[in-house]
Write a protein that holds these residues in place. Structure first.
Motif, PDB file in Angstrom:
ATOM      1  N   HIS A   1      29.582  79.117  41.719  1.00 20.20           N
ATOM      2  CA  HIS A   1      29.080  79.531  43.035  1.00 20.20           C
ATOM      3  C   HIS A   1      27.628  79.136  43.253  1.00 20.20           C
ATOM      4  CE1 HIS A   1      32.795  81.406  43.623  1.00 20.20           C
ATOM      5  NE2 HIS A   1      32.543  82.568  43.056  1.00 20.20           N
ATOM      6  N   SER A   2      27.336  78.648  44.461  1.00 16.78           N
ATOM      7  CA  SER A   2      25.957  78.360  44.862  1.00 16.78           C
ATOM      8  C   SER A   2      25.854  78.422  46.377  1.00 16.78           C
ATOM      9  CB  SER A   2      25.536  76.985  44.369  1.00 16.78           C
ATOM     10  OG  SER A   2      24.190  76.724  44.745  1.00 16.78           O
ATOM     11  N   HIS A   3      24.615  78.400  46.893  1.00 15.25           N
ATOM     12  CA  HIS A   3      24.388  78.586  48.334  1.00 15.25           C
ATOM     13  C   HIS A   3      25.024  79.895  48.770  1.00 15.25           C
ATOM     14  CE1 HIS A   3      23.263  74.248  49.761  1.00 15.25           C
ATOM     15  NE2 HIS A   3      22.389  74.779  48.933  1.00 15.25           N
ATOM     16  N   CYS A   4      24.991  80.886  47.875  1.00 18.22           N
ATOM     17  CA  CYS A   4      25.513  82.218  48.176  1.00 18.22           C
ATOM     18  C   CYS A   4      24.833  83.200  47.214  1.00 18.22           C
ATOM     19  CB  CYS A   4      27.024  82.270  48.001  1.00 18.22           C
ATOM     20  SG  CYS A   4      27.568  81.886  46.335  1.00 18.22           S
TER      21      CYS A   4
ATOM     22  N   GLU B   1      26.081  85.255  45.122  1.00 15.52           N
ATOM     23  CA  GLU B   1      26.709  85.402  43.799  1.00 15.52           C
ATOM     24  C   GLU B   1      26.143  84.410  42.785  1.00 15.52           C
ATOM     25  OE1 GLU B   1      28.220  85.150  46.649  1.00 15.52           O
ATOM     26  OE2 GLU B   1      29.875  86.572  46.848  1.00 15.52           O
TER      27      GLU B   1
END
Lengths: 418, 418
Positions: free
Chosen positions: B388-391, B393
């Motif tokens: 996960h990235s740009h979030c 989490e």
């Protein structure tokens, strides 16, 4: 059997089309905006010329009344709205107002005797373009909304994209308070002072034109359901997340939209349904969407068909493309049947005038639908070229507009006589 | 072979995570915002403690340099960014900055001898969240953008929906001019004063984690294409337009998205593509949409596969659901291969340290990709939990962060020695 003035009607159409002219054939005239005030000023100016008495209520609804020979009888109202959607046309709503003005002008000009007071009325914020919901004022006055809450309504978030309104992020109540036409609550439309309401409107569909008819005698407003459908995925980076790991909410929504089309097309040939609004988060081209919400609006006279629509929505899988799908009902409306006696007077008038006509139902919601909860109400439709509406191509010929005004006038006089 | 301080790294991560804390585990830290300034102030404070010299250039890029024993040799740069996407995480970009800081702090703390000046650098506006395009500063300085035009860039229209930024609709240039870290153009990264650039970054994908590796030795940035695809229909009323008369642009877009998925899935198992952004006009639930535009972003190392993507887009029918379909290329990038010598020093360092690693490519764009047009450049990846990235989490364990900083430090020292 009375006729109206083609030249006077043409002059009204040309004049009103200037207020909010978006420069390519249509208007953007949000309720209570400067453009809307110009249209209301024009209404006041012309109604004063024929000696009508002007009143406004606390929702800035406007009433121009000419007295009848028995002024204590409950009056007859002809009403519609003068606000538009963004980049709307020159006929939706405003034609009903102009026809009511034309009817009163004809009565005054030809000194047509009438017992009842007769009123031309403007409803505030029928479109709800800037301040949802649609039909706000008739909802407040005739139905069961709470005005105090309505006043707190903010602009539709979507409207924030419209640069022109970016600088005025106020509530409907604030707009109302600074409007010169906000009046007294006691002036509201009510069943003691008024006995009936007529609304002339463009069809906004292709049915009358396809049948070669000039007038639609409206019998009901279709029942409808409005749902919000959401897909929940996982935001991840567009460049680094292998396809098999993705939960793409926009792809899930695209699948849901297609599945709904496939299912709803089976229900009834005359069912109409629309996915008109879609919101995507975070809506950045390099990020996989984690939430997409879209609207589903479906309308049909038969409640069984509407039940079928709800069933199709409920039957959406709990998961599409690994995204959770959920649906929520936003609002519903049962089919509203108009007052049979008034529908009869309209039919009588159009037959006397000898105009080609048919019975028709309304797929669109109108203030008349809420008014009918409070008093006898009905509607008259005129054709929409190519069925277009809520767009700048919206068109009804001058001849058809005048025929509509004549049917309105004579239906009102039929009621006045009985 | 040198180690870094776990406790010092943990303190930096905790501190930086406070700046822009969105309240649920992640940050919103737009470039040049107050939150961004807090992170930059922290950078300056800690770099001054170890006696680094601070410079900034006209794009507000920041340079903290510790002198080497041969200060006239061209220096070595370790760089990344501290801005984030809306509701982003605590590692994208900022971890590269913190690792560069940690490397310098270790050199200072352990008095590690080095010939070259060594610089920790912050790139301005890598995300382009508020002011597109992404990688703006490296684009301006190392590639072929025109700064004067870039300065005129307005906020992404989508950002207007974010209430928090509604009140500041200024251009990037205006933001830059009132920023205290805007400096002198002569301080820009340049190939005379600097000989190489390293960037440590989170993978932003699941590959390292799935393989159980702690370090990715990055060899290239994937080639990509970015298209805008539009469907043109006809706006009509949702309640009054029979289905057979409709031209529904949103339905057409849904069909196009599905057709693209079907076609692109056939091209290559490791192709990634995303429809991350969708705009609908007029986006009102009672109006049939007349225009829908969506983005298509596709990335792969092999230009033949990218050609296949373009072909699939060109092969979309001219009409879907009676709506005209058109596509327009927004931008493209060829695969960028990093400097083999620097990649070798990174591999050497990670092998010496004995950390589990693999060669990997970058699906995401990074400032390093533009820098590589100007000087020898390479990258180091650390794992992203669940990819996960740009979030919010987004997560990389402290141990993995420290291992990354150690690989960065030792790779830089390998270059310094040769």
């Amino acid at each position: 059997m009375y006729k109206c003035s083609k030249q006077r009607m043409e002059d009204k159409i040309k004049t009103m089309s200037k207020y909010g002219d978006a420069g390519h054939g249509g208007v953007t005239r949000y309720t209570l905006s400067q453009e809307d005030l110009q249209a209301r000023d024009e209404f006041v100016k012309r109604m004063k010329v024929i000696g009508a008495e002007i009143k406004t209520d606390d929702m800035a609804n406007m009433y121009a009344t000419i007295k009848g020979s028995s002024p204590n009888l409950p009056g007859i109202v002809m009403a519609s709205h003068c606000d538009s959607v963004r980049n709307g046309g020159n006929y939706d709503g405003i034609l009903g107002v102009m026809s009511a003005m034309e009817a009163l002008e004809t009565i005054a000009d030809e000194k047509i005797p009438h017992k009842h007071n007769i009123t031309a009325m403007i409803w505030t914020n029928e479109e709800g373009s800037l301040y949802p919901p649609a039909m706000m004022s008739s909802g407040v006055i005739c139905y069961d909304y709470l005005p105090e809450n309505i006043r707190k309504n903010f602009k539709h978030e979507n409207m924030l994209l419209s640069k022109s309104v970016l600088d005025k992020t106020v509530t409907f109540g604030e707009m109302l308070d600074k409007n010169k036409y906000k009046g007294d609550k006691k002036n509201r439309l009510n069943p003691k002072e008024y006995s009936a309401m007529f609304e002339l409107h463009i069809e906004q569909g292709p049915i009358l034109e396809a049948a070669g008819n000039d007038i639609g005698v409206v019998t009901c407003v279709l029942g409808m359901v409005n749902y919000r459908i959401r897909a929940f995925g996982q935001s991840d980076h567009a460049g680094t997340t292998p396809m098999k790991y993705r939960k793409d909410a926009l792809y899930a929504a695209a699948l849901a939209i297609q599945q709904l089309h496939n299912e709803l097309d089976k229900l009834a040939p005359d069912l109409v349904y629309t996915t008109g609004e879609i919101l995507c988060h975070p809506n950045v081209h390099t990020v996989i969407p984690d939430m997409v919400e879209f609207s589903l609006d479906a309308r049909h006279e038969d409640p069984k068909v509407i039940e079928g629509v709800v069933k199709a929505i409920k039957n959406l899988p709990e998961e599409l493309a690994k995204c959770r799908i959920e649906s929520e009902v936003a609002w519903t409306r049962d089919t509203v049947y108009f007052n049979k006696k008034l529908v009869g007077y309209v039919q009588e008038a159009v037959d006397e005038l000898g105009y080609k006509n048919q019975k028709i139902n309304s797929g669109a919601g109108h203030d008349a639908q809420f008014a009918s909860y409070m008093m006898p109400t009905t509607m008259i439709f005129v054709p929409s070229k190519d069925g277009h509406s809520h767009c700048e191509e919206e068109f009804t010929s001058l001849e058809q507009c005048v025929k509509g005004a004549e049917v309105l006038l004579n239906a009102v006089l039929n009621l006045d006589r009985n």
